[in-house]
Design a protein around this motif. Structure first.
Motif, PDB file in Angstrom:
ATOM      1  N   GLU A 153      -0.054   7.422 -10.184  1.00  0.00           N
ATOM      2  CA  GLU A 153       0.284   6.292  -9.316  1.00  0.00           C
ATOM      3  C   GLU A 153      -0.814   6.056  -8.274  1.00  0.00           C
ATOM      4  O   GLU A 153      -1.128   4.907  -7.958  1.00  0.00           O
ATOM      5  N   LEU A 154      -1.408   7.120  -7.767  1.00  0.00           N
ATOM      6  CA  LEU A 154      -2.566   6.954  -6.882  1.00  0.00           C
ATOM      7  C   LEU A 154      -3.712   6.284  -7.633  1.00  0.00           C
ATOM      8  O   LEU A 154      -4.466   5.497  -7.041  1.00  0.00           O
ATOM      9  N   GLY A 155      -3.839   6.597  -8.913  1.00  0.00           N
ATOM     10  CA  GLY A 155      -4.855   5.948  -9.742  1.00  0.00           C
ATOM     11  C   GLY A 155      -4.681   4.445  -9.770  1.00  0.00           C
ATOM     12  O   GLY A 155      -5.660   3.691  -9.702  1.00  0.00           O
ATOM     13  N   HIS A 156      -3.440   3.995  -9.854  1.00  0.00           N
ATOM     14  CA  HIS A 156      -3.196   2.547  -9.781  1.00  0.00           C
ATOM     15  C   HIS A 156      -3.614   2.009  -8.408  1.00  0.00           C
ATOM     16  O   HIS A 156      -4.281   0.986  -8.315  1.00  0.00           O
ATOM     17  N   HIS A 196       0.828  -1.216   0.000  1.00  0.00           N
ATOM     18  CA  HIS A 196       0.000   0.000   0.000  1.00  0.00           C
ATOM     19  C   HIS A 196       0.860   1.263   0.000  1.00  0.00           C
ATOM     20  O   HIS A 196       0.586   2.215   0.721  1.00  0.00           O
ATOM     21  N   THR A 197       1.900   1.240  -0.801  1.00  0.00           N
ATOM     22  CA  THR A 197       2.779   2.399  -0.916  1.00  0.00           C
ATOM     23  C   THR A 197       2.889   2.836  -2.371  1.00  0.00           C
ATOM     24  O   THR A 197       2.654   2.055  -3.285  1.00  0.00           O
ATOM     25  N   VAL A 198       3.238   4.093  -2.528  1.00  0.00           N
ATOM     26  CA  VAL A 198       3.510   4.651  -3.849  1.00  0.00           C
ATOM     27  C   VAL A 198       4.954   5.136  -3.819  1.00  0.00           C
ATOM     28  O   VAL A 198       5.347   5.869  -2.902  1.00  0.00           O
ATOM     29  N   THR A 199       5.735   4.719  -4.780  1.00  0.00           N
ATOM     30  CA  THR A 199       7.126   5.133  -4.854  1.00  0.00           C
ATOM     31  C   THR A 199       7.315   6.006  -6.086  1.00  0.00           C
ATOM     32  O   THR A 199       6.901   5.630  -7.185  1.00  0.00           O
ATOM     33  N   LEU A 200       7.918   7.157  -5.885  1.00  0.00           N
ATOM     34  CA  LEU A 200       8.255   8.048  -6.988  1.00  0.00           C
ATOM     35  C   LEU A 200       9.774   8.134  -7.073  1.00  0.00           C
ATOM     36  O   LEU A 200      10.442   8.360  -6.058  1.00  0.00           O
ATOM     37  N   ALA A 257      -5.745   4.138 -14.503  1.00  0.00           N
ATOM     38  CA  ALA A 257      -4.986   5.028 -13.622  1.00  0.00           C
ATOM     39  C   ALA A 257      -5.049   6.472 -14.103  1.00  0.00           C
ATOM     40  O   ALA A 257      -5.184   7.401 -13.299  1.00  0.00           O
ATOM     41  N   TRP A 258      -4.998   6.672 -15.403  1.00  0.00           N
ATOM     42  CA  TRP A 258      -5.071   8.030 -15.935  1.00  0.00           C
ATOM     43  C   TRP A 258      -6.457   8.644 -15.748  1.00  0.00           C
ATOM     44  O   TRP A 258      -6.580   9.837 -15.482  1.00  0.00           O
ATOM     45  N   ARG A 259      -7.493   7.852 -15.865  1.00  0.00           N
ATOM     46  CA  ARG A 259      -8.845   8.392 -15.617  1.00  0.00           C
ATOM     47  C   ARG A 259      -8.959   8.911 -14.186  1.00  0.00           C
ATOM     48  O   ARG A 259      -9.528   9.967 -13.935  1.00  0.00           O
ATOM     49  N   TYR A 260      -8.428   8.157 -13.254  1.00  0.00           N
ATOM     50  CA  TYR A 260      -8.451   8.579 -11.856  1.00  0.00           C
ATOM     51  C   TYR A 260      -7.649   9.869 -11.690  1.00  0.00           C
ATOM     52  O   TYR A 260      -8.097  10.818 -11.036  1.00  0.00           O
ATOM     53  N   ALA A 261      -6.469   9.909 -12.284  1.00  0.00           N
ATOM     54  CA  ALA A 261      -5.603  11.093 -12.181  1.00  0.00           C
ATOM     55  C   ALA A 261      -6.297  12.326 -12.755  1.00  0.00           C
ATOM     56  O   ALA A 261      -6.217  13.417 -12.176  1.00  0.00           O
ATOM     57  N   GLU A 262      -6.982  12.159 -13.867  1.00  0.00           N
ATOM     58  CA  GLU A 262      -7.682  13.295 -14.481  1.00  0.00           C
ATOM     59  C   GLU A 262      -8.727  13.883 -13.531  1.00  0.00           C
ATOM     60  O   GLU A 262      -8.898  15.106 -13.475  1.00  0.00           O
ATOM     61  N   LYS A 263      -9.399  13.032 -12.803  1.00  0.00           N
ATOM     62  CA  LYS A 263     -10.383  13.519 -11.827  1.00  0.00           C
ATOM     63  C   LYS A 263      -9.705  14.311 -10.711  1.00  0.00           C
ATOM     64  O   LYS A 263     -10.202  15.356 -10.291  1.00  0.00           O
ATOM     65  N   LEU A 264      -8.578  13.816 -10.228  1.00  0.00           N
ATOM     66  CA  LEU A 264      -7.845  14.521  -9.174  1.00  0.00           C
ATOM     67  C   LEU A 264      -7.300  15.858  -9.650  1.00  0.00           C
ATOM     68  O   LEU A 264      -7.163  16.793  -8.868  1.00  0.00           O
ATOM     69  N   LEU A 310      10.267  15.658 -22.040  1.00  0.00           N
ATOM     70  CA  LEU A 310       8.954  15.990 -22.587  1.00  0.00           C
ATOM     71  C   LEU A 310       8.755  17.494 -22.775  1.00  0.00           C
ATOM     72  O   LEU A 310       8.138  17.920 -23.751  1.00  0.00           O
ATOM     73  N   PHE A 311       9.292  18.297 -21.850  1.00  0.00           N
ATOM     74  CA  PHE A 311       9.031  19.738 -21.883  1.00  0.00           C
ATOM     75  C   PHE A 311      10.273  20.591 -22.133  1.00  0.00           C
ATOM     76  O   PHE A 311      10.173  21.810 -22.207  1.00  0.00           O
ATOM     77  N   GLY A 312      11.441  19.962 -22.238  1.00  0.00           N
ATOM     78  CA  GLY A 312      12.648  20.700 -22.568  1.00  0.00           C
ATOM     79  C   GLY A 312      13.306  21.417 -21.396  1.00  0.00           C
ATOM     80  O   GLY A 312      14.330  22.062 -21.576  1.00  0.00           O
ATOM     81  N   SER A 313      12.727  21.319 -20.221  1.00  0.00           N
ATOM     82  CA  SER A 313      13.306  21.947 -19.035  1.00  0.00           C
ATOM     83  C   SER A 313      12.632  21.358 -17.796  1.00  0.00           C
ATOM     84  O   SER A 313      11.709  20.544 -17.902  1.00  0.00           O
ATOM     85  N   LEU A 314      13.075  21.838 -16.654  1.00  0.00           N
ATOM     86  CA  LEU A 314      12.468  21.421 -15.387  1.00  0.00           C
ATOM     87  C   LEU A 314      11.582  22.524 -14.810  1.00  0.00           C
ATOM     88  O   LEU A 314      11.211  22.483 -13.638  1.00  0.00           O
ATOM     89  N   ASP A 315      11.213  23.482 -15.640  1.00  0.00           N
ATOM     90  CA  ASP A 315      10.400  24.613 -15.177  1.00  0.00           C
ATOM     91  C   ASP A 315       9.067  24.169 -14.563  1.00  0.00           C
ATOM     92  O   ASP A 315       8.560  24.823 -13.659  1.00  0.00           O
ATOM     93  N   ARG A 316       8.508  23.086 -15.065  1.00  0.00           N
ATOM     94  CA  ARG A 316       7.204  22.622 -14.578  1.00  0.00           C
ATOM     95  C   ARG A 316       7.323  21.309 -13.800  1.00  0.00           C
ATOM     96  O   ARG A 316       6.391  20.516 -13.742  1.00  0.00           O
ATOM     97  N   LEU A 317       8.490  21.098 -13.213  1.00  0.00           N
ATOM     98  CA  LEU A 317       8.757  19.842 -12.508  1.00  0.00           C
ATOM     99  C   LEU A 317       7.754  19.588 -11.389  1.00  0.00           C
ATOM    100  O   LEU A 317       7.280  18.462 -11.231  1.00  0.00           O
ATOM    101  N   GLU A 318       7.415  20.595 -10.625  1.00  0.00           N
ATOM    102  CA  GLU A 318       6.475  20.396  -9.522  1.00  0.00           C
ATOM    103  C   GLU A 318       5.121  19.924 -10.042  1.00  0.00           C
ATOM    104  O   GLU A 318       4.533  18.973  -9.504  1.00  0.00           O
ATOM    105  N   GLU A 319       4.638  20.553 -11.104  1.00  0.00           N
ATOM    106  CA  GLU A 319       3.364  20.138 -11.699  1.00  0.00           C
ATOM    107  C   GLU A 319       3.470  18.736 -12.295  1.00  0.00           C
ATOM    108  O   GLU A 319       2.563  17.922 -12.165  1.00  0.00           O
ATOM    109  N   TYR A 320       4.585  18.480 -12.978  1.00  0.00           N
ATOM    110  CA  TYR A 320       4.796  17.175 -13.596  1.00  0.00           C
ATOM    111  C   TYR A 320       4.801  16.084 -12.521  1.00  0.00           C
ATOM    112  O   TYR A 320       4.168  15.033 -12.685  1.00  0.00           O
ATOM    113  N   THR A 321       5.466  16.344 -11.410  1.00  0.00           N
ATOM    114  CA  THR A 321       5.519  15.380 -10.314  1.00  0.00           C
ATOM    115  C   THR A 321       4.121  15.127  -9.755  1.00  0.00           C
ATOM    116  O   THR A 321       3.761  13.983  -9.461  1.00  0.00           O
ATOM    117  N   ALA A 322       3.322  16.177  -9.646  1.00  0.00           N
ATOM    118  CA  ALA A 322       1.947  16.019  -9.164  1.00  0.00           C
ATOM    119  C   ALA A 322       1.143  15.117 -10.096  1.00  0.00           C
ATOM    120  O   ALA A 322       0.338  14.293  -9.645  1.00  0.00           O
TER     121      ALA A 322
END
Length: 110
Positions: free
Chosen positions: A38-41, A4-8, A74-81, A20-32
């Motif tokens: 992963e929560l979707g799984h 019952h753990t999620v590992t990133l 998993a992606w459907r769940y993520a989209e809702k979040l 994917l985006f050419g930089s880490l400018d949106r890393l926080e959003e990407y991580t979210a």
């Protein structure tokens, strides 16, 4: 699943974001986004049954469809979040993530 753990993996997430985006400018959003996926799984009520299917005797086509179903769930769940997130940003990540799975399934159809 049993723990019952999620590992990133931070370095992998940074690598993917940069690719994917050419930089880490949106890393926080990407991580979210990755975390929501992963929560979707973790929250997928079908995951255990689908995983058991993958452990069984399936044709390559059945295996590809099952793997795609697991990821799409998993992606459907993520989209809702992430309903308040930049939807173009989210769609780009989802499209990229599912591309290999969809290519395999499309190859099965051809």
């Amino acid at each position: 699943m049993a723990s019952h753990t999620v590992t990133l993996y931070e370095e992998e997430i940074k690598r993917q974001c940069s690719r994917l985006f050419g930089s880490l400018d949106r890393l926080e959003e990407y991580t979210a986004v990755i975390f929501a996926h992963e929560l979707g799984h973790a929250e997928d009520p079908q995951l255990e049954d689908l995983s058991l299917l993958l452990d069984g005797e399936l044709t390559i086509q059945e295996r590809n469809w099952t793997a795609l179903q697991i990821e799409e769930n998993a992606w459907r769940y993520a989209e809702k979040l992430l309903a308040d997130m930049d939807q173009a940003f989210l769609a780009k990540i989802i499209t990229e993530s599912l591309a290999a799975y969809r290519e395999k399934v499309a190859g099965d159809i051809a």
